[in-house]
Design a protein around this motif. Sequence first.
Motif, mmCIF file in Angstrom:
data_model
loop_
_atom_site.group_PDB
_atom_site.id
_atom_site.type_symbol
_atom_site.label_atom_id
_atom_site.label_comp_id
_atom_site.label_asym_id
_atom_site.label_seq_id
_atom_site.Cartn_x
_atom_site.Cartn_y
_atom_site.Cartn_z
ATOM 1 N N ARG A 19 0.839 -1.210 0.000
ATOM 2 C CA ARG A 19 0.000 0.000 0.000
ATOM 3 C C ARG A 19 0.869 1.254 0.000
ATOM 4 O O ARG A 19 0.557 2.243 -0.680
ATOM 5 C CB ARG A 19 -0.938 -0.004 1.213
ATOM 6 C CG ARG A 19 -2.184 -0.863 1.019
ATOM 7 C CD ARG A 19 -3.207 -0.578 2.099
ATOM 8 N NE ARG A 19 -2.758 -1.031 3.408
ATOM 9 C CZ ARG A 19 -2.969 -2.247 3.886
ATOM 10 N NH1 ARG A 19 -3.628 -3.140 3.160
ATOM 11 N NH2 ARG A 19 -2.547 -2.584 5.094
ATOM 12 N N ALA A 23 1.047 4.168 -2.887
ATOM 13 C CA ALA A 23 0.879 5.583 -2.542
ATOM 14 C C ALA A 23 2.036 6.412 -3.100
ATOM 15 O O ALA A 23 1.829 7.534 -3.594
ATOM 16 C CB ALA A 23 0.794 5.745 -1.025
ATOM 17 N N THR A 42 -3.022 14.014 0.744
ATOM 18 C CA THR A 42 -3.523 12.713 0.285
ATOM 19 C C THR A 42 -2.800 11.555 0.966
ATOM 20 O O THR A 42 -3.388 10.501 1.233
ATOM 21 C CB THR A 42 -3.356 12.591 -1.240
ATOM 22 O OG1 THR A 42 -4.063 13.666 -1.874
ATOM 23 C CG2 THR A 42 -3.885 11.267 -1.758
ATOM 24 N N LEU A 43 -1.505 11.745 1.256
ATOM 25 C CA LEU A 43 -0.716 10.679 1.866
ATOM 26 C C LEU A 43 -1.034 10.475 3.344
ATOM 27 O O LEU A 43 -0.647 9.451 3.919
ATOM 28 C CB LEU A 43 0.774 10.981 1.722
ATOM 29 C CG LEU A 43 1.368 10.880 0.316
ATOM 30 C CD1 LEU A 43 2.827 11.305 0.331
ATOM 31 C CD2 LEU A 43 1.231 9.470 -0.239
ATOM 32 N N ARG A 46 -1.985 7.033 4.854
ATOM 33 C CA ARG A 46 -1.775 5.947 3.891
ATOM 34 C C ARG A 46 -0.813 4.881 4.399
ATOM 35 O O ARG A 46 -0.852 3.752 3.925
ATOM 36 C CB ARG A 46 -1.262 6.514 2.561
ATOM 37 C CG ARG A 46 -2.298 7.300 1.762
ATOM 38 C CD ARG A 46 -3.426 6.395 1.279
ATOM 39 N NE ARG A 46 -4.379 7.116 0.465
ATOM 40 C CZ ARG A 46 -4.334 7.187 -0.866
ATOM 41 N NH1 ARG A 46 -3.352 6.566 -1.515
ATOM 42 N NH2 ARG A 46 -5.248 7.850 -1.532
ATOM 43 N N ASN A 47 0.060 5.243 5.318
ATOM 44 C CA ASN A 47 1.023 4.253 5.811
ATOM 45 C C ASN A 47 0.971 4.099 7.323
ATOM 46 O O ASN A 47 1.950 3.710 7.947
ATOM 47 C CB ASN A 47 2.437 4.631 5.365
ATOM 48 C CG ASN A 47 2.950 5.890 6.046
ATOM 49 O OD1 ASN A 47 2.168 6.796 6.303
ATOM 50 N ND2 ASN A 47 4.247 5.944 6.314
ATOM 51 N N ILE A 84 7.803 7.969 2.071
ATOM 52 C CA ILE A 84 6.575 8.679 2.437
ATOM 53 C C ILE A 84 6.863 9.748 3.492
ATOM 54 O O ILE A 84 6.342 10.872 3.412
ATOM 55 C CB ILE A 84 5.509 7.685 2.924
ATOM 56 C CG1 ILE A 84 5.012 6.857 1.738
ATOM 57 C CG2 ILE A 84 4.345 8.416 3.594
ATOM 58 C CD1 ILE A 84 3.894 5.897 2.050
#
Length: 363
Positions: A19, A23, A42-43, A46-47, A84
Motif C-alpha cells: 500500500r 501511494a 492525500t498521503l 496511507r502508511n 513517504i
Amino acid sequence: MADEAATEALTALVPATLRALHAIEFASRHLSPHTLAQIVETLAGRNDDLAPALAASRALDWPGRLAPVRDHLERAAVFAAEAIQGLRAAPEAPQPIVAAYRSLRGYPRACEALYPLSPFLRPIGNFFLEQPARSDADLQARIAAADPTREGVGFMHIGGPSGTRGAFSLYVPEYYDPARSWPLVVALHGGSGNGGAFLWSWVREARTRGFIVLAPTASGSTWSLMEPEIDGPLIDRMATGVANDWNVDASHQLLTGMSDGGTFTYVLGLEGECRFTHLAPVAASFHPMLMTAADPDRVRGLPVHIVHGTQDWMFPPEMAQGAERALRQAGADVTYREIADLSHTYPRDENARILDWFLPTSG
C-alpha cells in the motif's frame, strides 16, 4: 508457534508495504510544485499500518529458514516508509520540490529489496505485473514454471553496483527462452538520476509482456547532451553486449527516456546508423537545431512516440509541440501525447500505451 507468528507478521507487513508503494507511485505521478501540498494531504494515513507492522516483525524471533524473507521485506518496508516520510516533510524544506523528488529515491530501493520475494508471495508477484495480467492464468503458470535462480534472468547490475556511473542495470524476464527473439527497451534516466533506479519504471511491464529492459547510467551527472560522442557509443556498446548474450529482436529496439534522458533519445536516436527502431522521448527538451544534425534518411518514416505534460514546469509543452511539427515535416511517423494533468515527472501509466504502439501484437 514460530511459523504461525511469522505468518501473522507477513500477513501484516506485506500489504502494508505494498500500500505504501502504491501511494508513492501515485505521489510520483502527480508531483509538481503546485500539487505538493495536496499530495502530502492525500498521503495522510496511507502508511499508518506500516510502522506497527514493521515493529512487530522486528520484535519477532523468525524461524531461521525464513530469515531471508524477513530481511528483504523489512528493508523494503523501511525504504517505503522513508519515502513517504520524506514526501510529507518536503513542504518544510528550503527547496520543497527538490526534497520531494529526493524522497522518491526510496521507491526503487524498496522494489529492489522486495522483488526477490515475487516468486514466493503472490501479492508481491502481482505487484510486479500489470493490473490486467494479474488474472492471466497462462502468464501466472509461465512465471511459476520458471527458475528465478538461473543465471541471466531477473534484475542485475553490470559494470558495478546499482547507479555506478557508466555502468548499466538490466532486467530479463525469468521465463526468458533463447529460442525466440525478445524486444529490447533501453530506458534513459533523467538528470542526476541513474539506471539502477529508473529500471524499476519498466520491470512491471517487462515481466508482464516479455521483453528485456536495459537501463544505463550516464558517465557524468547527466547525459552528454552537448557531446553525444561520450555517452552515445557507451549506450551502443551496452546494447551490443546485451544482444550478444541474449536473443534480442533487432526489429524491435526502443530507445526512451525521461527529461534529459528524453532529450538524449532525440540526440542519439536521430543520428544515422542508430540501432534503435523506435523512439519514445518523455518530458524532453527539444531545440530545432537538433534537426540540423539529424540524418534525413534516418528520420524519414521513423516511428517516434512523444509524451509530454501540459503542466510541465521545466520544459514547457511548446517544446514538444515543436518537436512534433519538425519531425512530421521531416517525414517521421509521429505519435503525440500531451497529457493535461502531467507535470515534469515520469508517467508510468503511459508505459502500456507506449508498448501497445511499440509492440502492437503483444498481449
